[in-house]
Scaffold this motif. Sequence first.
Motif, PDB file in Angstrom:
ATOM      1  N   ASP A  65     -28.931  -6.136   3.710  1.00  0.00           N
ATOM      2  CA  ASP A  65     -28.465  -5.228   2.427  1.00  0.00           C
ATOM      3  C   ASP A  65     -28.953  -5.935   1.292  1.00  0.00           C
ATOM      4  O   ASP A  65     -28.246  -6.884   0.720  1.00  0.00           O
ATOM      5  CB  ASP A  65     -26.892  -5.446   2.588  1.00  0.00           C
ATOM      6  CG  ASP A  65     -26.331  -4.773   1.483  1.00  0.00           C
ATOM      7  OD1 ASP A  65     -27.152  -3.873   0.831  1.00  0.00           O
ATOM      8  OD2 ASP A  65     -25.141  -4.858   1.316  1.00  0.00           O
TER       9      ASP A  65
ATOM     10  N   LYS B 118     -28.572  -5.023  -1.848  1.00  0.00           N
ATOM     11  CA  LYS B 118     -27.638  -4.908  -2.778  1.00  0.00           C
ATOM     12  C   LYS B 118     -26.611  -6.148  -2.804  1.00  0.00           C
ATOM     13  O   LYS B 118     -26.372  -6.596  -3.765  1.00  0.00           O
ATOM     14  CB  LYS B 118     -26.803  -3.691  -2.563  1.00  0.00           C
ATOM     15  CG  LYS B 118     -27.599  -2.498  -2.929  1.00  0.00           C
ATOM     16  CD  LYS B 118     -26.554  -1.274  -2.707  1.00  0.00           C
ATOM     17  CE  LYS B 118     -27.290   0.071  -3.032  1.00  0.00           C
ATOM     18  NZ  LYS B 118     -26.322   1.234  -2.897  1.00  0.00           N
ATOM     19  N   GLY B 119     -26.486  -7.026  -1.680  1.00  0.00           N
ATOM     20  CA  GLY B 119     -25.590  -8.037  -1.804  1.00  0.00           C
ATOM     21  C   GLY B 119     -26.362  -9.158  -1.771  1.00  0.00           C
ATOM     22  O   GLY B 119     -25.727 -10.257  -1.877  1.00  0.00           O
TER      23      GLY B 119
ATOM     24  N   TYR C  78     -17.339  -5.672  -3.485  1.00  0.00           N
ATOM     25  CA  TYR C  78     -18.482  -5.079  -2.881  1.00  0.00           C
ATOM     26  C   TYR C  78     -18.352  -4.855  -1.358  1.00  0.00           C
ATOM     27  O   TYR C  78     -17.923  -5.946  -0.692  1.00  0.00           O
ATOM     28  CB  TYR C  78     -19.680  -5.748  -3.109  1.00  0.00           C
ATOM     29  CG  TYR C  78     -20.880  -4.940  -2.648  1.00  0.00           C
ATOM     30  CD1 TYR C  78     -21.350  -3.939  -2.936  1.00  0.00           C
ATOM     31  CD2 TYR C  78     -21.717  -5.671  -1.407  1.00  0.00           C
ATOM     32  CE1 TYR C  78     -22.267  -3.028  -2.409  1.00  0.00           C
ATOM     33  CE2 TYR C  78     -22.851  -5.138  -0.919  1.00  0.00           C
ATOM     34  CZ  TYR C  78     -23.107  -3.770  -1.417  1.00  0.00           C
ATOM     35  OH  TYR C  78     -24.191  -3.160  -0.806  1.00  0.00           O
TER      36      TYR C  78
ATOM     37  N   ALA D  48     -20.187  -3.690   2.294  1.00  0.00           N
ATOM     38  CA  ALA D  48     -21.576  -3.515   2.303  1.00  0.00           C
ATOM     39  C   ALA D  48     -21.759  -2.513   3.397  1.00  0.00           C
ATOM     40  O   ALA D  48     -22.847  -2.204   3.958  1.00  0.00           O
ATOM     41  CB  ALA D  48     -22.101  -4.954   2.662  1.00  0.00           C
TER      42      ALA D  48
ATOM     43  N   LYS E 243     -24.649   2.664   2.606  1.00  0.00           N
ATOM     44  CA  LYS E 243     -25.354   1.982   1.871  1.00  0.00           C
ATOM     45  C   LYS E 243     -24.747   0.933   0.748  1.00  0.00           C
ATOM     46  O   LYS E 243     -25.229   0.516  -0.275  1.00  0.00           O
ATOM     47  CB  LYS E 243     -26.390   3.001   1.160  1.00  0.00           C
ATOM     48  CG  LYS E 243     -27.139   3.744   1.748  1.00  0.00           C
ATOM     49  CD  LYS E 243     -28.007   4.730   0.998  1.00  0.00           C
ATOM     50  CE  LYS E 243     -28.897   5.501   2.177  1.00  0.00           C
ATOM     51  NZ  LYS E 243     -29.758   6.474   1.352  1.00  0.00           N
ATOM     52  N   GLY E 244     -23.619   0.568   1.058  1.00  0.00           N
ATOM     53  CA  GLY E 244     -22.662  -0.319   0.282  1.00  0.00           C
ATOM     54  C   GLY E 244     -21.785   0.475  -0.742  1.00  0.00           C
ATOM     55  O   GLY E 244     -22.192   1.755  -1.103  1.00  0.00           O
TER      56      GLY E 244
ATOM     57  N   GLU F 204     -18.847  -0.190  -4.118  1.00  0.00           N
ATOM     58  CA  GLU F 204     -17.794  -1.121  -4.640  1.00  0.00           C
ATOM     59  C   GLU F 204     -16.447  -0.560  -5.062  1.00  0.00           C
ATOM     60  O   GLU F 204     -16.357   0.800  -5.160  1.00  0.00           O
ATOM     61  CB  GLU F 204     -18.546  -1.310  -6.272  1.00  0.00           C
ATOM     62  CG  GLU F 204     -19.524  -2.327  -6.346  1.00  0.00           C
ATOM     63  CD  GLU F 204     -19.752  -2.940  -7.709  1.00  0.00           C
ATOM     64  OE1 GLU F 204     -19.267  -2.053  -8.734  1.00  0.00           O
ATOM     65  OE2 GLU F 204     -20.518  -3.871  -8.065  1.00  0.00           O
TER      66      GLU F 204
END
Length: 979
Positions: A737, A739-740, A770, A772, A791-792, A794
């Motif tokens: 992932d 994004k993380g 967040y 994931a 797709k993650g 928040e």
Amino acid sequence: MQPWTLVGVLSLLLAVPDALAVKSHDFKTCSQAGFCRRGRALSARAAETKAWKSPYSVDVSSIAITPDKAVFTAGVHSSLYPDIHFGLELRVHEDGVVRVRLDEVNGLRKRYDEAASWALIAEPKISQDITWTAGKKDIRAKYGNNEVVVAFEPLTVSLLRGGKPQVVLNGRGLLHMEHFRNKKVEETKTEEAAPAPEEGAEDAAEQVVLQAEAEPEVNPRAWFEGETEDDWWEERFSTWTDSKPKGPESLSIDISFPSHGTIYGIPQHATRLALPTTAGDSPTFTDPYRLYNADVFEYLASSPMSLYGSIPVLHAHSADSTVGIFHAVGSETWIDVSHASDKSTETHWISESGILDLFLMPGPTPADIFAQYSRLTGTPVLPPHWSLGYHQCRWNYISSEDIRTVQKRFDEEDMPVDVFWLDIEYADEHKYFMWDEKNFPDPVEMTNDVAANGRKMVVIVDPHLKRTSNYPAFQEASDRKVLVKQPNGEGEYEGWCWSGSSSWIDFFDPNSWDWWKGLFKTTALKSGWSWTSSTTDIHIWNDMNEPSVFNGPEISMPRDNIHYGGWEHRDVHNINGMLFSNLSSKAVQERTDPPQRPFVLTRSFFAGSQRFGAMWTGDNLGTWEHMAVGVQMVLANGIAGMSFAGSDVGGFFGNPEPEMLIRWYQVGIFNPFLRAHAHIDTKRREPFLLEQPYKGIVKDLLRLRYTMLPVWYTAFRETSVTGVPVLRPHYVVFPKDPKGFAVDDQYFIGASGILVKPITTKGATETTVYLAEDEVYYDYFSHHVYRGAAKGKEISVKAELHQVPVFVRGGSIVPTRERPRRSSPLMKLDPFTLRVALSKAGSARGELYLDDGVTYSHEKGQFVWREFTAQTAKKTVRITTKDLGAEKKEEAVDGVALASYNPTNVYAETIKDVRVEKIVVEGLSGKPASVKVEGGKELVWEYAPGIAAGGKGEGVAGVLTIKDPKVLVVKDWTIVIQL
């Protein structure tokens, strides 16, 4: 050099202003360190020269492969110095790790090559399944999907997976091992024409200059090493002069990760987990990351400056894979980081001395990297159970009665605590092991009073020994000649620290080892002095072991001091502190028969220190910035093996307001190592001194820590076997992932499924977390259901002062102990609560590991290791437990421990009546029709309706509470929930 007195030193160190800032002038920048300056200059010249080509190449005629095909060796030469010879060795380990060594051969002197011997737990086993293929330009070793390629001219070493480069050594041509030379013989630059180059140097000129634009007079050697002898033979910094009798001996190597855009590791630095850039366009920091163990008073909250420990290990990560490197070098090292693109990373390592001894770890997953590194340097130690509780410390508790009063106040407020600490003032004139009899007249009785409530004590033992004949530790060390020597190698080195005039034990000398361990014996020895005014309930804090020397260069020991074997301190500086805590750990371990697990906290550390105990992030400040970076530092240290880590709760310096102190306790209870500590000039801030409601909030937080001790201990057990850190950053849990990859303000505790997001900003009343994955997460306190996305996603959550965002990942079963006690040993027979957090699919899993928490009997199969599972099928939820020790025995993941495991072992018998007193099931799809132990009667239960795990929307989950099912922890059972 300015005159130093103990009074002057103390006055300087105690004059802590309200607005604290690091004294940067006490520590070098790269431009002030000759070898770093030279290494960076070479990098700059190479970057500016398109025709640049490394002068190092393989002597093809010297290539040799051992008959078992396990080891490749070859001669290497530099075209600039045809008479200087180097030896390259490459071997592939059974687990795929590639070790690359390069050393000067038959040089004027020997380079330090023993760093790996201190870091490694054993000589790695070499693979017997390697196929070598030699070509005109390179030689290749292929194994599985991996391949190692050694290119001949110029020399490069590449690790490939699936034909794609993962790690490349010397791809930018920055390899440079400064060979040993004679000072008077070596050429120097004058106003006259440069001397004629040696044979072969004409070819080198074409490699190192802009060929068409080069002036005829250019000396390729000068281009490569610089126009002048830049701090080759001595170096000045402030008022100190560092003699360099061996001359220049630095090592420079570029290590590229062509397929990985994010890197982690090389602690210890106060910075983000995903390391910011230090080179290239618009770098975050202008200096490289420095690895040089140092006592950095009031360190900055964002800086590449070196701190107390140094671990030269690095992870490079992408959504496709993770790779890693470990460089076994013990001298000062600077590392530049840059990115050619967002998908690749370049690093440049510059070390003051030593050989190239690189371990390339192929991964391809984070878990694989942790396993590969652990097989090299060992897994983190399984600590004594009590050491995971709350530690109360300050500089200083002033007397025996002070300790008794603090303990009494904790009990009066019904706040749990396991350990009370004593800083340097307990010792008479700072002569460690010797009590200040005026203020501590009854140390044994004091310790016994603490131990009567199931608690321990930790006292500080620093490495500096006061130079006085009435101090047995110093006198015996001097008589045995095991003290660090002056630069000439003759007399004992004398410096200043808390004890005043001091000397330092040379733990590189094997003659010091048994003697040091004998000091910790609590009974009198036939020969030598021992600590008879101690008990086995006293454990150890090793501070100042960088080493810190108040009147030394960079607050440390001169680099030209001499250690055992004639090695200079510069060669071993970063290893020094590890040996001190190593020997202290063994000393505490061996003072009892049979041995008991020691607790030793160290400030200084190196690769392998995880085998001996815990570390903390040093003298932090009571600021929000230090609170936040402390979280990142603990995560970074876990990446490098040092999982048993924490930051001082409240900050060492300063007087935090109640809001900050509350938030710091929220950070602390979710650190592996939980200690409150404070400077001598701060106000007393024990939690029982707080006004309401703050006192009640901290009390609840401490109780939460103790409630979750089964989670922590189970996580530590897994870490002690696999090397995967106790606190797991996002990229470790979700490696694919992107994004993380940079997320470093939230983390998971082991494999428990518990996600924590501490609050580290002033005035916060909410925060974002967040998630994931497309899974449910339950608020630990309210059972509120949050849903992630594929797709993650928040989410926003409340975070008032009394709230810390904690979540249970759907699919987890969390064991806790809910009964409040004064200390953790008093909980050993308490019943358990199981929280079953159903996933969207209606399943869950968790583990519980238990042993006596004190001895090493777990290594002989004396433990309880249970698995809990929940499965939903046809409107039936079945919660089941089984014995993992018995199931995993054939796999022998714990070696001897599982091989000797018996379900009815002695420890299991001691807890045979411990039961599960409550089961909480979150996310049920509706009210049950019945709840039974399989084959038994209906249980007592209640159901609060709410959101189902497999449903839609958010809100409070449907919660089933099963009251006292009377099932035992050590037995197999199944509970059937009929919906």
